[in-house]
Write a protein that holds these residues in place. Structure first.
Motif, PDB file in Angstrom:
ATOM      1  N   UNK A  23      -8.822  -6.305   8.605  1.00  9.12           N
ATOM      2  CA  UNK A  23      -8.488  -5.636   7.395  1.00  9.12           C
ATOM      3  C   UNK A  23      -6.843  -5.953   7.390  1.00  9.12           C
ATOM      4  N   UNK A  24      -6.372  -5.691   6.072  1.00  6.71           N
ATOM      5  CA  UNK A  24      -4.978  -5.984   5.951  1.00  6.71           C
ATOM      6  C   UNK A  24      -4.114  -4.589   5.106  1.00  6.71           C
ATOM      7  N   UNK A  25      -3.118  -4.291   5.284  1.00  9.40           N
ATOM      8  CA  UNK A  25      -2.365  -3.451   4.614  1.00  9.40           C
ATOM      9  C   UNK A  25      -1.139  -4.147   4.163  1.00  9.40           C
ATOM     10  N   UNK A  26      -0.344  -3.640   2.961  1.00 14.87           N
ATOM     11  CA  UNK A  26       0.507  -4.091   2.239  1.00 14.87           C
ATOM     12  C   UNK A  26       1.573  -3.017   2.142  1.00 14.87           C
ATOM     13  N   UNK A  27       2.701  -3.426   2.665  1.00 12.50           N
ATOM     14  CA  UNK A  27       3.922  -2.325   2.475  1.00 12.50           C
ATOM     15  C   UNK A  27       5.164  -3.063   1.757  1.00 12.50           C
ATOM     16  N   UNK A  34      -7.819   2.728  -1.499  1.00  9.48           N
ATOM     17  CA  UNK A  34      -7.394   2.733   0.011  1.00  9.48           C
ATOM     18  C   UNK A  34      -6.522   1.456   0.229  1.00  9.48           C
ATOM     19  N   UNK A  35      -5.840   1.368   1.291  1.00 12.38           N
ATOM     20  CA  UNK A  35      -4.881   0.501   1.505  1.00 12.38           C
ATOM     21  C   UNK A  35      -5.400  -1.098   1.911  1.00 12.38           C
ATOM     22  N   UNK A  36      -6.479  -1.055   2.642  1.00 10.91           N
ATOM     23  CA  UNK A  36      -7.012  -2.325   2.875  1.00 10.91           C
ATOM     24  C   UNK A  36      -8.184  -2.604   1.801  1.00 10.91           C
ATOM     25  N   UNK A  37      -8.616  -1.631   0.975  1.00  8.87           N
ATOM     26  CA  UNK A  37      -9.308  -1.967  -0.189  1.00  8.87           C
ATOM     27  C   UNK A  37      -8.400  -2.789  -1.184  1.00  8.87           C
ATOM     28  N   UNK A  38      -7.247  -2.177  -1.448  1.00  8.90           N
ATOM     29  CA  UNK A  38      -6.450  -2.953  -2.533  1.00  8.90           C
ATOM     30  C   UNK A  38      -6.289  -4.269  -2.186  1.00  8.90           C
ATOM     31  N   UNK A  39      -5.891  -4.750  -0.920  1.00  8.58           N
ATOM     32  CA  UNK A  39      -5.521  -5.952  -0.293  1.00  8.58           C
ATOM     33  C   UNK A  39      -6.731  -7.022  -0.677  1.00  8.58           C
ATOM     34  N   UNK A  40      -8.102  -6.524  -0.319  1.00  8.49           N
ATOM     35  CA  UNK A  40      -8.964  -7.062  -0.490  1.00  8.49           C
ATOM     36  C   UNK A  40      -9.427  -7.406  -2.179  1.00  8.49           C
ATOM     37  N   UNK A  41      -9.134  -6.293  -3.084  1.00  2.00           N
ATOM     38  CA  UNK A  41      -9.592  -6.447  -4.483  1.00  2.00           C
ATOM     39  C   UNK A  41      -8.371  -7.297  -4.820  1.00  2.00           C
ATOM     40  N   UNK A  42      -7.248  -7.534  -4.600  1.00  2.00           N
ATOM     41  CA  UNK A  42      -6.013  -8.192  -5.253  1.00  2.00           C
ATOM     42  C   UNK A  42      -5.891  -9.538  -4.426  1.00  2.00           C
ATOM     43  N   UNK A  43      -6.974  -9.723  -3.217  1.00  2.00           N
ATOM     44  CA  UNK A  43      -6.756 -10.941  -2.408  1.00  2.00           C
ATOM     45  C   UNK A  43      -5.155 -11.027  -1.870  1.00  2.00           C
ATOM     46  N   UNK A  44      -4.815 -10.112  -1.410  1.00  2.00           N
ATOM     47  CA  UNK A  44      -3.433 -10.153  -0.609  1.00  2.00           C
ATOM     48  C   UNK A  44      -3.637 -10.818   0.638  1.00  2.00           C
ATOM     49  N   UNK A  45      -2.996 -12.032   0.959  1.00  2.00           N
ATOM     50  CA  UNK A  45      -3.258 -12.555   2.174  1.00  2.00           C
ATOM     51  C   UNK A  45      -2.158 -12.128   3.509  1.00  2.00           C
TER      52      UNK A  45
END
Length: 260
Positions: free
Chosen positions: A124-128, A175-186
């Motif tokens: 999973x990923x998190x965006x900051x 959630x931080x990982x959910x938003x990265x999945x939903x917006x396809x943040x690589x």
């Protein structure tokens, strides 16, 4: 952006999906076009917005809109409703605690507005977003979906177990990982400039101004219980009453007057 791994968020199903239409200008069939935004060039937030102290940026991000332009030209949008501030070297819960610099956290020491993407649980990923201050950055915890919900749902479903219950709209990005999945943040967005990147940026919400002080709740951060006094500091900020907030803190809400 805690110094230890976060707890895995609970599985999360479908709200009303906006209509899709084709773009005669070349966007692929089925790509969703904005019903909220007109693409005005002055709506994008620039470098000066990010150049502020970490806690100030964490609050200022609330109500702003994160935009992800996909390869087919479709744009996914979500309003930021929850953030966490990580203050740099002094903050024992930060990846940069004690001034620690690594290949992984280099973005935290770059100019304000630099994207810091890091993995948790290996998958999973998190965006900051970096702020003013040595090694300081803000974690984006939750979004309220505004545009592209059908595509977000598909991106989330691709990462979930077959047969899992359908996601409500409020659960797409909570959630931080959910938003990265939903917006396809690589992961490749790490160290990119949020003020100038062509694939991801921030916009002011044209339908609402900045939240009022009584709408912003300051609570303890999530998943950093092992970091002593820093675990209790009110460095998580969220919009009171928004259903997309990942963790509601009733005690903190009682400390924050609900009206002026």
């Amino acid at each position: 952006m805690a110094g230890r791994k976060r707890k895995r968020p609970p599985a999360a199903s479908p709200g009303d999906e906006p209509a899709l239409r084709e773009d005669p200008g070349g966007v692929s069939p089925g790509a969703e076009l904005s019903r909220y935004f007109t693409g005005e060039p002055d709506r994008r937030l620039g470098e000066s917005f990010f150049d502020q102290p970490c806690t100030g940026l964490a609050k200022a991000l609330l109500g702003q809109v994160l935009v992800r332009r996909c390869v087919d030209g479709a744009e996914l949008r979500g309003r930021i409703v929850e953030t966490e501030a990580y203050l740099g070297g002094e903050d024992r819960a930060s990846h940069s605690a004690g001034g620690k610099r690594t290949e992984r956290n280099a973005a935290m020491f770059m100019k304000p507005g630099t994207i810091y993407v890091y993995p948790i649980y290996g998958i999973y990923l998190c965006m900051n977003v970096s702020s003013r201050g040595e090694g300081a950055a803000v974690l984006l915890r939750s979004l309220e979906p505004l545009q592209g919900q059908a595509q977000m749902r598909g991106l989330r479903a691709a990462r979930r177990k077959q047969g899992a219950r359908p996601l409500k709209e409020k659960e797409l990005c909570n959630g931080p990982s959910k938003l990265c999945q939903a917006l396809d943040i690589p992961r490749r967005f790490d160290r990119q400039d949020l003020a100038s990147d062509p694939e991801v940026w921030l916009e002011r919400d044209p339908q609402s101004g900045p939240p009022k002080a009584h709408q912003v709740v300051a609570a303890s951060r999530v998943g950093i219980e092992s970091h002593g006094e820093w675990a209790a500091k009110p460095l998580r900020f969220y919009l009171r009453g928004n259903p997309c907030v990942s963790v509601v803190n009733r005690e903190a809400e009682q400390r924050t007057p609900s009206t002026r």
